[in-house]
Design a protein around this motif. Structure first.
Motif, PDB file in Angstrom:
ATOM      1  N   GLU A  66      -3.607  -2.734 -11.073  1.00 44.78           N
ATOM      2  CA  GLU A  66      -2.181  -2.452 -11.250  1.00 44.78           C
ATOM      3  C   GLU A  66      -1.478  -2.361  -9.887  1.00 44.78           C
ATOM      4  O   GLU A  66      -0.372  -2.884  -9.718  1.00 44.78           O
ATOM      5  CB  GLU A  66      -2.014  -1.163 -12.076  1.00 44.78           C
ATOM      6  N   GLY A  67      -2.122  -1.708  -8.921  1.00 43.37           N
ATOM      7  CA  GLY A  67      -1.527  -1.612  -7.580  1.00 43.37           C
ATOM      8  C   GLY A  67      -1.317  -3.005  -6.992  1.00 43.37           C
ATOM      9  O   GLY A  67      -0.275  -3.302  -6.397  1.00 43.37           O
ATOM     10  N   ALA A  68      -2.311  -3.866  -7.178  1.00 47.34           N
ATOM     11  CA  ALA A  68      -2.217  -5.228  -6.626  1.00 47.34           C
ATOM     12  C   ALA A  68      -1.116  -6.018  -7.325  1.00 47.34           C
ATOM     13  O   ALA A  68      -0.345  -6.746  -6.693  1.00 47.34           O
ATOM     14  CB  ALA A  68      -3.560  -5.938  -6.762  1.00 47.34           C
ATOM     15  N   LEU A  69      -1.023  -5.859  -8.651  1.00 47.93           N
ATOM     16  CA  LEU A  69       0.019  -6.589  -9.394  1.00 47.93           C
ATOM     17  C   LEU A  69       1.415  -6.139  -8.954  1.00 47.93           C
ATOM     18  O   LEU A  69       2.307  -6.969  -8.741  1.00 47.93           O
ATOM     19  CB  LEU A  69      -0.160  -6.385 -10.911  1.00 47.93           C
ATOM     20  N   LYS A  70       1.597  -4.832  -8.797  1.00 56.09           N
ATOM     21  CA  LYS A  70       2.907  -4.311  -8.374  1.00 56.09           C
ATOM     22  C   LYS A  70       3.307  -4.926  -7.039  1.00 56.09           C
ATOM     23  O   LYS A  70       4.438  -5.355  -6.849  1.00 56.09           O
ATOM     24  CB  LYS A  70       2.876  -2.788  -8.177  1.00 56.09           C
ATOM     25  N   LEU A  71       2.348  -4.974  -6.096  1.00 54.57           N
ATOM     26  CA  LEU A  71       2.681  -5.512  -4.779  1.00 54.57           C
ATOM     27  C   LEU A  71       3.020  -6.999  -4.855  1.00 54.57           C
ATOM     28  O   LEU A  71       4.018  -7.453  -4.296  1.00 54.57           O
ATOM     29  CB  LEU A  71       1.508  -5.271  -3.813  1.00 54.57           C
TER      30      LEU A  71
END
Ligand code: M6R
Length: 367
Positions: free
Chosen positions: A240-245
């Motif tokens: 999720e952190g990677a997708l947000k970025l």
């Protein structure tokens, strides 16, 4: 309408103490030590008898489904499979009578998720939903379900809908665990008390870390790549952190289960690579520390999200964000918050259109 915030996304990130509390209101009862989810009360027996639950969703909702897999298996001992709605739909899926398909969607209008639910329904499965938008197609076509009550989410990047979905999944898993006799009254009481403290812990994170995350974002604004690593409940948070970025700052980012790193991605690590490690799950702490050491040995730059006073992780990190401790199985609700803020501030620094990133729409109504 942005309530003084420069973007809807920031407003929605800061709304989370309230949206999480709204999602629990009238459902999580600390005094009576009970959880009441009116929307699925009638199908509770089907859930108790289900051999497995299949979860289908897309994007961020798929990530919350992955957290749900860990929650249902740990708290209710029900096996779960999590599917990309699009893949499930086109695979001639093996579902039918006796199976439960749980779809998760903020908008309730995602075409692939709707197609998955129709397919499973046609084959005789019981179809349940977790939705934010009341009256949406998914909320109408599912046989029962639970609304997230997060309020309207305007920013294309999903934030408060994700945490509300995870709260609903947690409450579902706890009440199923109780009904199945997996959890004792005593265990329930501990979980319920701790879950009720999550809104104030989220508030604490927002109050105490916002400035330091802004500073950190300034240092990494022009990084071309990011790696996110997590284990167990926090592996989906890494995704999720990677997708947000990716979606709001257009920086290439990948999320991995930390132990998978040595099977390939470790080759990418050099002194240019920021590696965000989500090291806030106690039962994986030692293993996470060795993963951090592996990254450091290759000069990767460690940004850690860690529990209060985890001095081992702190000493190994170039930057750390301390969050309040909670039960391991609730930690995604806390660890995701700094990652939302980090991606937000990096995107703002890069001059990106945070609320309406290029090529994206709030609901994806094409298959
Ligand atoms: O409305 P839905 O939850 O069904 O949407 C699913 C995805 O399109 C959505 O989560 C998307 O990945 C977001 N832009 C992520 O921030």
């Amino acid at each position: 309408e942005k309530a003084g915030y420069p973007h809807f996304m920031l407003k929605e990130i800061f709304e989370q103490p309230r949206s999480i509390a709204d999602c629990m209101r009238g459902r999580l009862n600390v005094e009576n030590n009970s959880i009441q989810l009116g929307g699925i009360e009638d199908v509770m027996d089907d859930l108790v008898n289900a051999k497995r639950i299949v979860i289908a969703a897309c994007g961020t909702s798929w990530h919350s489904g992955l957290v749900g897999e860990y929650l249902f298996e740990y708290l209710a001992k029900t096996p779960v499979e999590v599917e990309y709605a699009s893949e499930f739909r086109y695979r001639d899926p093996l579902v039918g009578e006796g199976d439960v398909l749980l779809v998760i969607s903020q908008s309730g209008e995602t075409a692939d998720t709707i197609a998955a639910l129709r397919e499973a329904k046609k084959r005789g499965a019981l179809v349940l939903g977790i939705c934010n938008v009341v009256g949406s197609t998914i909320s109408r076509e599912t046989e029962a379900g639970v609304f997230t009550h997060a309020g309207p989410e305007i920013g294309v990047a999903s934030t408060k809908a994700f945490t509300a979905q995870v709260v609903v999944l947690t409450m579902m898993a706890l009440s199923l665990g109780k009904r199945k006799g997996v959890l004792s009254q005593d265990e329930m009481s501990k979980f319920i008390k701790e879950l009720s403290k999550i809104p104030s812990k989220v508030e604490y994170i927002l109050e105490h870390n916002d400035e330091s995350i802004q500073k950190m974002a300034g240092l990494f604004t022009y990084a071309p790549n990011f790696l996110y690593l997590g284990r167990s409940y926090n592996f989906p948070v890494a995704l999720e952190g990677a997708l947000k970025l990716k979606e709001i700052s257009y920086i290439h980012a990948e999320g991995y289960p930390a132990a998978e790193m040595k099977h390939g991605p470790i080759a990418l690590i050099d002194e240019m690579m920021p590696v965000v490690v989500i090291a806030a799950t106690d039962h994986t702490n030692e293993k996470m520390i060795s993963n951090i050491e592996e990254v450091k040995a290759r000069k990767g730059r460690i940004i850690s999200i860690m529990n209060d006073e985890n001095s081992d992780v702190m000493d190994l990190s170039e930057f750390h964000i301390s969050i309040p401790t909670t039960n391991d199985c609730f930690s995604p609700l806390l660890t995701v918050i700094p990652l939302q803020l980090l991606s937000y501030y990096i995107a703002v620094n890069r001059g990106c259109n945070v609320d309406q990133p290029r090529n994206l729409a709030k609901s994806v109504t094409v298959e």
